[in-house]
Design a protein around this motif. Structure first.
Motif, PDB file in Angstrom:
ATOM      1  N   VAL A 275       7.715   3.494  -7.298  1.00 31.07           N
ATOM      2  CA  VAL A 275       8.490   3.331  -6.059  1.00 31.07           C
ATOM      3  C   VAL A 275       8.329   4.445  -5.034  1.00 31.07           C
ATOM      4  CG1 VAL A 275      10.239   1.814  -7.058  1.00 31.07           C
ATOM      5  CG2 VAL A 275      10.536   4.302  -7.195  1.00 31.07           C
TER       6      VAL A 275
ATOM      7  N   CYS B   7       0.919   6.267   1.379  1.00 29.43           N
ATOM      8  CA  CYS B   7      -0.396   6.788   1.758  1.00 29.43           C
ATOM      9  C   CYS B   7      -1.011   5.945   2.866  1.00 29.43           C
ATOM     10  CB  CYS B   7      -1.308   6.818   0.529  1.00 29.43           C
ATOM     11  SG  CYS B   7      -2.932   7.473   0.888  1.00 29.43           S
TER      12      CYS B   7
ATOM     13  N   THR C  11       2.271   5.387   6.058  1.00 28.43           N
ATOM     14  CA  THR C  11       2.933   6.488   6.777  1.00 28.43           C
ATOM     15  C   THR C  11       2.463   7.871   6.299  1.00 28.43           C
ATOM     16  OG1 THR C  11       4.750   6.486   5.166  1.00 28.43           O
ATOM     17  CG2 THR C  11       5.066   5.159   7.157  1.00 28.43           C
TER      18      THR C  11
ATOM     19  N   GLY D  15       0.811  -1.227   0.000  1.00 31.07           N
ATOM     20  CA  GLY D  15       0.000   0.000   0.000  1.00 31.07           C
ATOM     21  C   GLY D  15       0.837   1.266   0.000  1.00 31.07           C
TER      22      GLY D  15
END
Ligand SMILES: Cc1cc2nc3c(=O)[nH]c(=O)nc-3n(C[C@H](O)[C@H](O)[C@H](O)COP(=O)(O)OP(=O)(O)OC[C@H]3O[C@@H](n4cnc5c(N)ncnc54)[C@H](O)[C@@H]3O)c2cc1C
Length: 457
Positions: free
Chosen positions: A138, A41, A44, A38
């Motif tokens: 990435v 967003c 963290t 994930g």
């Protein structure tokens, strides 16, 4: 060597949806993730911070109980429960992405760090995979700028903030932009003493000056200390924690705190990807260079999301996925340049933004009309007891199309979409003037406000 139709590096906001499109089309796809599923967003960034914003808001309203006609006694914050709520939201989203990917037919999920071996192959966990098409998603990470003392003191970033299970007593936040301001208000409401240290002459320097000033007023009213013009920031270890040197125009030359958060921008995760082995070009800041359809300089390699420098939001990354997928699967020639800038700053009340700022309108040289309206005159706002902020809209005097808007106030993050959708429709603002909106809402004021447009100064 295993061969796939497509390899996707990273499971941020673009990768998983793209994997699903390939899998649904009956193509083989491998998706590689080196950390939590994930991406930023979910783990963290947006999800944990907005969950914390919600806790902070509830605590804030509870403290204002008397204004609304109730009392709850002394409002006490249990930081562990606040953290547990945040962790539950992030875990739910991350696990959801992982389960979705693992459940896809034709999709191979690999945990490990990918790096290019050639323009059509990547290495992960000592295995080389090959594909006709490779998609890089990435993302990025917090920047730790070279400033005096940075290597001598412990500091927090948006990532390590996720693990703290205590309340910083005197919390210094270096960086008065979007990430820094959200954490500042959250922790002030949770009970920390908070100081924001900003190099520039105002907060969120990309915004119009009146918006920066209004945001500053909102934060200062809650007791957040703001130190601007900190031209020469340095860090030094102290018994109490950390001293941050400022060299500000006014006030003492340093602030001392128990913890310091560095929120001074982000850098792309491109330095350890072996991009040189594939011949993929990056710019001077490390962002992957892409064209209007997100193709890199190497045929068969695309870059999506934060790592291409064309956006820094979840919705821009997801929009990148839509552009790539529609070009590939629907022969719909969507382009990055077709999208309109839009985002929100999630302090309370939030700031919703779309299109151009005043400075951008001025630079464009076009004849424009503008209006500014205080939230304190919006019925819905004073009914709710949340009257801080302003609404600003700017339109093109000839075409009558909306050029840009800022809604700083209750519901601003939602109401801005009324204007954004009209912008996408390339319709004149007069359409909004003729629409019947629901009462009582903030949106119902847009026709009234647009009726007050005057020449843009
Ligand atoms: C504190 C904070 C709050 C935010 N709040 C908001 C908000 O409210 N709204 C909003 O729109 N945006 C917000 N953002 C920005 C948003 O989180 C990012 O723009 C978005 O997550 C970018 O998504 P992405 O798809 O580019 O990549 P990311 O989500 O960063 O995902 C990249 C993934 O790639 C993986 N990866 C990297 N390198 C490799 C490799 N070599 N091999 C395998 N895997 C690799 C990473 O582990 C990561 O999982 C916030 C950001 C922060 C920091």
């Amino acid at each position: 060597m295993k061969h796939f139709d497509a390899i996707i590096i990273g499971t941020g906001q673009a990768g998983p949806s793209l994997a699903a499109r390939f899998a649904d089309a009956g193509k083989t796809v491998a998706i590689i993730e080196r950390s939590k599923f994930g991406g930023t967003c979910v783990n963290t960034g947006c999800t944990p911070t907005k969950t914390l914003v919600a806790s902070a808001y509830a605590i804030h309203v509870a403290r204002r109980g008397a204004e609304y006609g109730f009392s709850v006694g002394d409002v006490r914050v249990d930081i562990n429960r606040v953290k547990a709520r945040k962790d539950a939201a992030s875990t739910r989203s991350s696990k959801g992405v992982e389960a979705w990917l693992r459940g896809m037919t034709n999709c191979t999920v690999i945990q490990g760090e990918a790096s290019f071996q050639s323009p059509n192959s990547v290495m992960v966990n000592d295995e080389v995979l090959e594909a006709d098409k490779i998609y890089i998603n990435v993302g990025g990470r917090a920047r730790a700028p070279e400033m005096p003392g940075i290597h001598d003191v412990p500091f927090l970033t948006n990532s390590s903030m996720m693990d703290i299970d205590f309340l910083p007593e005197q919390f210094i936040i270096v960086g008065g932009s979007y990430v820094g301001l959200e954490f500042a208000q959250i922790y002030r409401r949770l009970g920390s003493e908070v100081t924001i240290v900003e190099m520039g002459p105002r907060l969120i320097g990309r915004e119009d000056e009146d918006i920066s000033d209004a945001v500053r007023e909102i934060l200062e009213a809650e007791g957040i200390n703001i130190r601007l013009n900190a031209k020469c920031i340095s860090l030094e270890k102290r018994d109490a924690g950390v001293a941050v040197g400022l060299t500000c125009e006014e006030g003492p030359p340093e602030v001392v705190g128990t913890q310091v958060l560095m929120a001074v921008g982000r850098i792309p995760n491109t330095s350890d990807l072996g991009l040189d082995k594939a011949g993929v070009a990056i710019d001077t800041r490390g962002y992957i260079t892409v064209d209007d359809q997100l193709q890199t300089n190497v045929s068969g390699i695309w870059a999506l999301g934060d790592c291409n420098g064309r956006g820094a939001f979840t919705h821009t990354s997801y929009n990148d996925y839509e552009i790539v997928a529609d070009n590939l699967f629907n022969a719909d020639h969507r382009r990055v340049s077709d999208r309109i800038q839009a985002y929100a700053l999630y302090i309370d009340p939030p700031l919703g933004r779309c299109g151009m700022t005043d400075a951008e309108v001025r630079k464009s040289g076009r004849r424009a009309l503008a209006v500014k309206y205080p939230m304190s005159r919006v019925t819905r706002a004073y009914e709710k007891g949340e009257t801080q902020g302003i609404i600003k809209i700017c339109v093109d005097a000839e075409t009558k199309q909306i050029l840009g808007a800022a809604i700083l106030g209750v519901g601003g993050d939602e109401v801005i979409h009324v204007l954004l959708d009209v912008m996408y429709a390339k319709a004149p603002y007069t359409v909004i003037e003729r629409a019947m909106h629901i009462h009582p809402t903030v949106a119902e004021y847009l026709p009234t406000i647009l009726g007050k447009l005057v020449p843009f100064a």
